[in-house]
Design an enzyme around this catalytic site. Structure first.
Site, PDB file in Angstrom:
ATOM      1  N   PHE A 102       0.840  -1.230  -0.001  1.00 30.08           N
ATOM      2  CA  PHE A 102      -0.036   0.039  -0.033  1.00 30.08           C
ATOM      3  C   PHE A 102       0.885   1.287   0.141  1.00 30.08           C
ATOM      4  O   PHE A 102       0.710   1.980  -0.848  1.00 30.08           O
ATOM      5  CB  PHE A 102      -1.086  -0.092   1.113  1.00 30.08           C
ATOM      6  N   ILE A 103       1.613   1.356   1.138  1.00 21.29           N
ATOM      7  CA  ILE A 103       2.529   2.707   1.326  1.00 21.29           C
ATOM      8  C   ILE A 103       3.519   2.759   0.042  1.00 21.29           C
ATOM      9  O   ILE A 103       3.802   3.887  -0.451  1.00 21.29           O
ATOM     10  CB  ILE A 103       2.818   2.870   2.521  1.00 21.29           C
ATOM     11  N   THR A 143       9.466 -12.021   8.887  1.00 18.93           N
ATOM     12  CA  THR A 143       9.796 -10.766   8.111  1.00 18.93           C
ATOM     13  C   THR A 143      10.171  -9.469   9.050  1.00 18.93           C
ATOM     14  O   THR A 143      11.248  -8.846   8.556  1.00 18.93           O
ATOM     15  CB  THR A 143       8.692 -10.447   7.289  1.00 18.93           C
ATOM     16  N   THR A 194       6.063   2.383  12.729  1.00 19.51           N
ATOM     17  CA  THR A 194       4.507   2.617  13.096  1.00 19.51           C
ATOM     18  C   THR A 194       4.304   3.443  14.580  1.00 19.51           C
ATOM     19  O   THR A 194       5.421   3.198  15.608  1.00 19.51           O
ATOM     20  CB  THR A 194       3.694   1.178  13.108  1.00 19.51           C
ATOM     21  N   ASP A 195       3.433   4.086  14.736  1.00 21.72           N
ATOM     22  CA  ASP A 195       3.237   4.508  16.256  1.00 21.72           C
ATOM     23  C   ASP A 195       2.506   3.624  17.214  1.00 21.72           C
ATOM     24  O   ASP A 195       2.736   3.741  18.330  1.00 21.72           O
ATOM     25  CB  ASP A 195       2.131   6.047  16.208  1.00 21.72           C
ATOM     26  N   GLU A 196       2.361   2.201  16.481  1.00 20.85           N
ATOM     27  CA  GLU A 196       1.963   1.146  17.490  1.00 20.85           C
ATOM     28  C   GLU A 196       2.793   0.559  18.536  1.00 20.85           C
ATOM     29  O   GLU A 196       2.448   0.060  19.248  1.00 20.85           O
ATOM     30  CB  GLU A 196       1.263   0.393  16.572  1.00 20.85           C
ATOM     31  N   TYR A 211       2.211  -7.621  15.971  1.00 22.59           N
ATOM     32  CA  TYR A 211       2.541  -6.847  14.971  1.00 22.59           C
ATOM     33  C   TYR A 211       3.553  -5.626  15.423  1.00 22.59           C
ATOM     34  O   TYR A 211       4.384  -5.440  15.043  1.00 22.59           O
ATOM     35  CB  TYR A 211       1.409  -6.399  14.359  1.00 22.59           C
ATOM     36  N   LYS A 257       7.499  -4.723  14.958  1.00 21.30           N
ATOM     37  CA  LYS A 257       8.034  -3.720  14.491  1.00 21.30           C
ATOM     38  C   LYS A 257       8.841  -3.097  15.584  1.00 21.30           C
ATOM     39  O   LYS A 257      10.077  -2.270  15.168  1.00 21.30           O
ATOM     40  CB  LYS A 257       6.866  -2.550  14.217  1.00 21.30           C
ATOM     41  N   ARG A 289      -7.450   6.719  16.787  1.00 13.05           N
ATOM     42  CA  ARG A 289      -6.444   6.554  15.919  1.00 13.05           C
ATOM     43  C   ARG A 289      -6.212   7.780  15.255  1.00 13.05           C
ATOM     44  O   ARG A 289      -7.126   8.634  15.054  1.00 13.05           O
ATOM     45  CB  ARG A 289      -6.603   5.618  14.863  1.00 13.05           C
ATOM     46  N   GLY A 306      -6.817  -7.471  23.249  1.00 11.83           N
ATOM     47  CA  GLY A 306      -5.774  -6.638  23.431  1.00 11.83           C
ATOM     48  C   GLY A 306      -5.809  -5.174  22.709  1.00 11.83           C
ATOM     49  O   GLY A 306      -4.642  -4.676  22.567  1.00 11.83           O
TER      50      GLY A 306
HETATM   51  P1  NAD Z   1       1.561  -3.540   3.238  1.00 13.75           P
HETATM   52  O1  NAD Z   1       1.399  -4.766   3.957  1.00 13.75           O
HETATM   53  O2  NAD Z   1       0.490  -3.056   2.394  1.00 13.75           O
HETATM   54  O3  NAD Z   1       2.850  -4.062   2.156  1.00 13.75           O
HETATM   55  C1  NAD Z   1       3.848  -4.619   2.764  1.00 13.75           C
HETATM   56  C2  NAD Z   1       4.634  -4.996   1.496  1.00 13.75           C
HETATM   57  O4  NAD Z   1       5.834  -5.609   1.881  1.00 13.75           O
HETATM   58  C3  NAD Z   1       3.830  -5.980   0.591  1.00 13.75           C
HETATM   59  O5  NAD Z   1       4.123  -5.545  -0.882  1.00 13.75           O
HETATM   60  C4  NAD Z   1       4.599  -7.314   0.706  1.00 13.75           C
HETATM   61  O6  NAD Z   1       4.830  -8.046  -0.204  1.00 13.75           O
HETATM   62  C5  NAD Z   1       6.223  -7.060   1.192  1.00 13.75           C
HETATM   63  N1  NAD Z   1       6.897  -7.943   1.801  1.00 13.75           N
HETATM   64  C6  NAD Z   1       6.281  -8.531   3.020  1.00 13.75           C
HETATM   65  N2  NAD Z   1       7.169  -9.270   3.833  1.00 13.75           N
HETATM   66  C7  NAD Z   1       8.354  -9.215   2.714  1.00 13.75           C
HETATM   67  C8  NAD Z   1       9.692  -9.639   2.679  1.00 13.75           C
HETATM   68  N3  NAD Z   1      10.073 -10.649   3.644  1.00 13.75           N
HETATM   69  N4  NAD Z   1      10.562  -9.388   1.808  1.00 13.75           N
HETATM   70  C9  NAD Z   1      10.089  -8.374   0.966  1.00 13.75           C
HETATM   71  N5  NAD Z   1       8.979  -7.733   0.809  1.00 13.75           N
HETATM   72  C10 NAD Z   1       8.032  -8.127   1.658  1.00 13.75           C
HETATM   73  O7  NAD Z   1       2.063  -2.691   4.223  1.00 13.75           O
HETATM   74  P2  NAD Z   1       1.905  -0.870   4.137  1.00 13.75           P
HETATM   75  O8  NAD Z   1       0.571  -0.625   5.032  1.00 13.75           O
HETATM   76  O9  NAD Z   1       2.178  -0.324   2.816  1.00 13.75           O
HETATM   77  O10 NAD Z   1       3.039  -0.654   5.225  1.00 13.75           O
HETATM   78  C11 NAD Z   1       4.292  -0.565   4.763  1.00 13.75           C
HETATM   79  C12 NAD Z   1       5.217  -0.333   5.827  1.00 13.75           C
HETATM   80  O11 NAD Z   1       4.712   0.982   6.520  1.00 13.75           O
HETATM   81  C13 NAD Z   1       5.333  -1.457   7.094  1.00 13.75           C
HETATM   82  O12 NAD Z   1       6.620  -1.417   7.648  1.00 13.75           O
HETATM   83  C14 NAD Z   1       4.284  -0.877   7.858  1.00 13.75           C
HETATM   84  O13 NAD Z   1       4.651  -1.420   9.366  1.00 13.75           O
HETATM   85  C15 NAD Z   1       4.694   0.706   8.029  1.00 13.75           C
HETATM   86  N6  NAD Z   1       3.591   1.481   8.503  1.00 13.75           N
HETATM   87  C16 NAD Z   1       2.207   1.554   8.036  1.00 13.75           C
HETATM   88  C17 NAD Z   1       1.045   2.203   8.319  1.00 13.75           C
HETATM   89  C18 NAD Z   1      -0.292   1.873   7.833  1.00 13.75           C
HETATM   90  O14 NAD Z   1      -1.134   2.742   8.362  1.00 13.75           O
HETATM   91  N7  NAD Z   1      -0.579   1.065   6.789  1.00 13.75           N
HETATM   92  C19 NAD Z   1       1.412   3.280   9.298  1.00 13.75           C
HETATM   93  C20 NAD Z   1       2.584   3.394   9.910  1.00 13.75           C
HETATM   94  C21 NAD Z   1       3.637   2.466   9.573  1.00 13.75           C
END
Ligand code: NAD
Length: 356
Positions: A10-11, A98, A132-134, A158, A162, A222, A292
């Protein structure tokens, strides 16, 4: 060239698209393509020499080492993670694999590569870890928002995984001098969000006439940040962040989940009214709370604003409107994600794909 890990999530997707549009520097995108990785999101870059995709695991130190050297990477942005709290409750092993072991493998590859760089490239190199803030745990209703000094108190598998990755990144700076920066961001929302997460799930279920499941009393608070603003914060920290520092990133948009769901319903009522004339809010269904479940997260983003001059461009009102409109305009994307068809797309349509 920069290495972006998890750039099909996603991000990561939003970041890669923004980066290539605004910075233009080539991106090497390393993603394992778990269920959350969707290369179709990057279809507009197929054939664009500025995007090279490699399917692989961040924990594969030999692969990452080879990719860093072959591509003369100058910076790494680490998004790759297992990211869904509910999944971490039912299957924590993948999260440790991971987020902890994988980050360790990545750090080892980066340390070896960086250590062998000539002095000028070595001092310019950056490793940005996206977190993350979590990791800070849950806040009482009246408590001040999380600053970067708040102690780590992760409550889900999770957030614990992190937190462990954040500690490893920090330790690689203190022990080996690796030039790292870490960002801790609040909840993101926007285009390409997998429909298991709150906002897209509500949009998709509402339009399908399904119940809108709200955990417990829906009063979990949140902070919400439009994904494009998270991407601009990461670009800014990569450019000007102080080595070894962490930066909280947030939108100053604290909202209870129930209010989020009601806002989504109201926007859908306006843009795609139900045929019976009733509100989508009629579909709200309260379900047993997540075990939790943290009550409140709130981000104090003053450090990144003060030191790096970053501010979000979107308010919650403008961001959520854009998001709902994006989902209404991309019903085909939703259908392909829900049916699993996006997984076939990547093996047949993506010419630049390379397996490791
Ligand atoms: P997401 O689950 O949409 O995407 C994660 C991506 O990582 C996927 O494309 C997946 O295929 C890839 N991936 C997973 N395991 C892998 C591995 N072992 N090697 C290579 N690629 C791998 O997550 P997101 O929401 O895009 O979040 C991205 C990052 O931002 C994460 O680290 C998350 O902790 C952090 N984050 C997310 C949010 C949120 O609101 N979504 C907020 C703060 C921080």
């Amino acid at each position: 060239m920069i290495l972006v890990t998890g750039g099909a999530g996603f991000i990561g997707t939003n970041f890669v698209l923004d980066w290539i549009a605004s910075v233009g520097e080539p991106v090497l995108n390393l993603d394992k393509l778990t269920y959350a990785g969707n290369l179709e999101n990057l279809a507009s870059l197929a054939g664009d020499a500025r995007h090279r995709f490699v399917q692989g695991d961040i924990g594969d130190t030999a692969l990452v080492g080879r990719l860093l050297a072959e591509n003369e990477v100058r910076a790494v942005v680490n998004f790759a993670a297992e990211s869904h709290v509910d999944r971490s409750i039912h299957g924590p092993a993948a999260f440790v694999e991971t987020n902890v072991v994988g980050t360790f493998g990545l750090l080892e590859a980066v340390r070896a590569y960086w250590g062998a760089l000539p002095a000028e490239r070595k001092s310019a190199f950056r490793f940005l870890h996206v977190s993350t803030d979590e990791v800070y745990g849950s806040l009482d209703a009246q408590a001040p928002a999380f600053t970067e000094q708040h102690r780590y108190e992760p409550n889900s598998p999770y957030s614990a995984s992190k937190a462990a990755s954040d500690h490893l990144v920090r330790a690689y700076h203190h022990t080996y001098g690796l030039p790292v920066v870490t960002t801790n961001c609040s909840n993101n929302y926007g285009p390409f969000h997998f429909p298991e997460k709150l906002i897209p799930l509500m949009i998709v279920n509402a339009l399908a006439g399904k119940p809108l499941p709200v955990y417990g009393d829906g009063q979990q608070v949140r902070d919400w940040l439009y994904v494009g603003d998270h991407c601009s914060a990461i670009r800014r920290v990569l450019e000007a962040g102080q080595l070894g520092e962490t930066y909280n990133v947030g939108g100053w948009n604290e909202k209870p989940n129930l209010e989020i769901v009601r806002t989504v319903c109201a926007l859908l009522d306006e843009k795609r009214p139900r045929v019976d004339g009733k509100s989508y809010a009629e579909q709200i269904a309260y379900v047993t709370d997540r075990p939790g479940h943290d009550r409140r997260y709130a981000i104090d983003a003053r450090k990144i604003e003060r030191e790096l001059g970053w501010k979000p461009a979107e308010t919650f009102d403008t961001g959520i409107r854009k998001t709902v409109e994006w989902y209404l305009d991309h019903a085909d994307w939703v259908a392909r994600v829900q049916s699993g068809a996006y997984r076939e797309w990547l093996s047949t349509n993506y010419g630049e794909r390379e397996s490791a």
